[in-house]
Motif scaffolding. Sequence first.
Motif, PDB file in Angstrom:
ATOM      1  N   GLY A 232      11.103  -1.085  -6.164  1.00 25.83           N
ATOM      2  CA  GLY A 232      12.152  -0.584  -6.753  1.00 25.83           C
ATOM      3  C   GLY A 232      12.601   0.599  -5.998  1.00 25.83           C
TER       4      GLY A 232
ATOM      5  N   ASP B  37      14.141  -9.000  -8.518  1.00 25.40           N
ATOM      6  CA  ASP B  37      14.955  -7.968  -9.576  1.00 25.40           C
ATOM      7  C   ASP B  37      14.656  -8.211 -10.692  1.00 25.40           C
ATOM      8  OD1 ASP B  37      16.587  -7.070  -7.424  1.00 25.40           O
ATOM      9  OD2 ASP B  37      17.115  -8.669  -7.094  1.00 25.40           O
TER      10      ASP B  37
ATOM     11  N   ARG C 106       6.258  -5.172 -10.730  1.00 23.11           N
ATOM     12  CA  ARG C 106       6.596  -6.282 -11.356  1.00 23.11           C
ATOM     13  C   ARG C 106       5.691  -7.039 -11.564  1.00 23.11           C
ATOM     14  NH1 ARG C 106      11.063  -4.618  -8.179  1.00 23.11           N
ATOM     15  NH2 ARG C 106      13.104  -4.491  -9.430  1.00 23.11           N
TER      16      ARG C 106
ATOM     17  N   LYS D 126      14.029   3.562  -4.292  1.00 27.22           N
ATOM     18  CA  LYS D 126      15.080   3.795  -3.425  1.00 27.22           C
ATOM     19  C   LYS D 126      14.890   4.777  -1.908  1.00 27.22           C
ATOM     20  CE  LYS D 126      17.660   0.738  -6.902  1.00 27.22           C
ATOM     21  NZ  LYS D 126      16.384   0.802  -7.520  1.00 27.22           N
TER      22      LYS D 126
ATOM     23  N   LEU E  21      10.944  -3.497 -13.849  1.00 23.07           N
ATOM     24  CA  LEU E  21       9.128  -2.785 -13.202  1.00 23.07           C
ATOM     25  C   LEU E  21       8.628  -1.932 -14.493  1.00 23.07           C
ATOM     26  CD1 LEU E  21      11.643  -1.457 -10.413  1.00 23.07           C
ATOM     27  CD2 LEU E  21       9.712  -2.784 -10.015  1.00 23.07           C
TER      28      LEU E  21
END
Length: 330
Positions: free
Chosen positions: A208, A182, A168, A210, A186
């Motif tokens: 990001g 956030d 990012r 997960k 991305l």
Amino acid sequence: MTSQAFRFCTAPMMDWSDTHCRVFHRLLTKRARLYTEMVTTGAIIHGDRHRLLGFDPAEHPVALQLGGSDPRDLATCAKIGEDFGYDEININVGCPSDRVKEGRFGACLMAEPQLVADCVAAMKAAVKVPVTVKCRIGIDDQDPEVALDALARAVVAAGVDALIVHARKAWLNGLSPKENRDIPPLDYDRVYRLKQAMPTVPIIINGGIKSIAEAKLHLAHVDGVMLGRAAYQDPWRLLDVDPELFGEERPYPTMKDALEALIPYIERQLAQGLRLHAITRHLIGAYQGVPGARAFRRYLSEFGVRPDADASVLLKAMVAVTDRASAEAA
């Protein structure tokens, strides 16, 4: 050092990835590369080094992340870190907080690739362990195609051993540190292109991600994956790292086994004057998604903060999970 050493890493996270957190995570995976919170060069040079840098031998392999921009100070602190026994020294070129920007380190250094290269060269000259950089793909109005290449070329020329890229941008003007985790979109493909352009340089992707399943997808394009919040908030995911990414058995079959193995460490720390909550605060997500997880969290939150709390609090919290899970199963 082979790129395999970076295949899976846990991210440096301020206020989260302290030594107690890392000892817990090491019980869940033998193969992950663990990273400290960022420690500034000023704190190390002028502060209590044993408090700032001390860690448990069980944590290896563990990397020290430094914040700073003065090559001499970074070289000094890299050597101190090596003498403490760290397996790697990492420089932070990605943190977007105001405090970091005012101190001329972190993500703002994306605008000064030659300075970062000078820092890397000074650190490389001071230590024998690997020196790595963790960065963003760019900041503010930078073009990520240009900015990331410029930084990567500069630090590779300086001898960097690996590059960890948070996929990012960081918007230093207009977004808070929390928003910077956030809101900027991305761009994993940008990191993939960097790897294609630098096939011999270990490239680790961050941001990001997960799950271990997602990590496996990224490993088709880059050398390593770094998990941050997913590893901390849902630490049970780490139990799958060794079997899924390295073809090895779990260190402990279940979370219950791993937590029981943590008890001797807890008892040693309490005997030295530590409060139980300093450790159990990292365990809150251990049973996330499992029946009884709420009872576990509630018990730790209520009883773990008491001044006289001891290791029995964790054992009783685990019983609460088992009892609640059994009741719901029935």
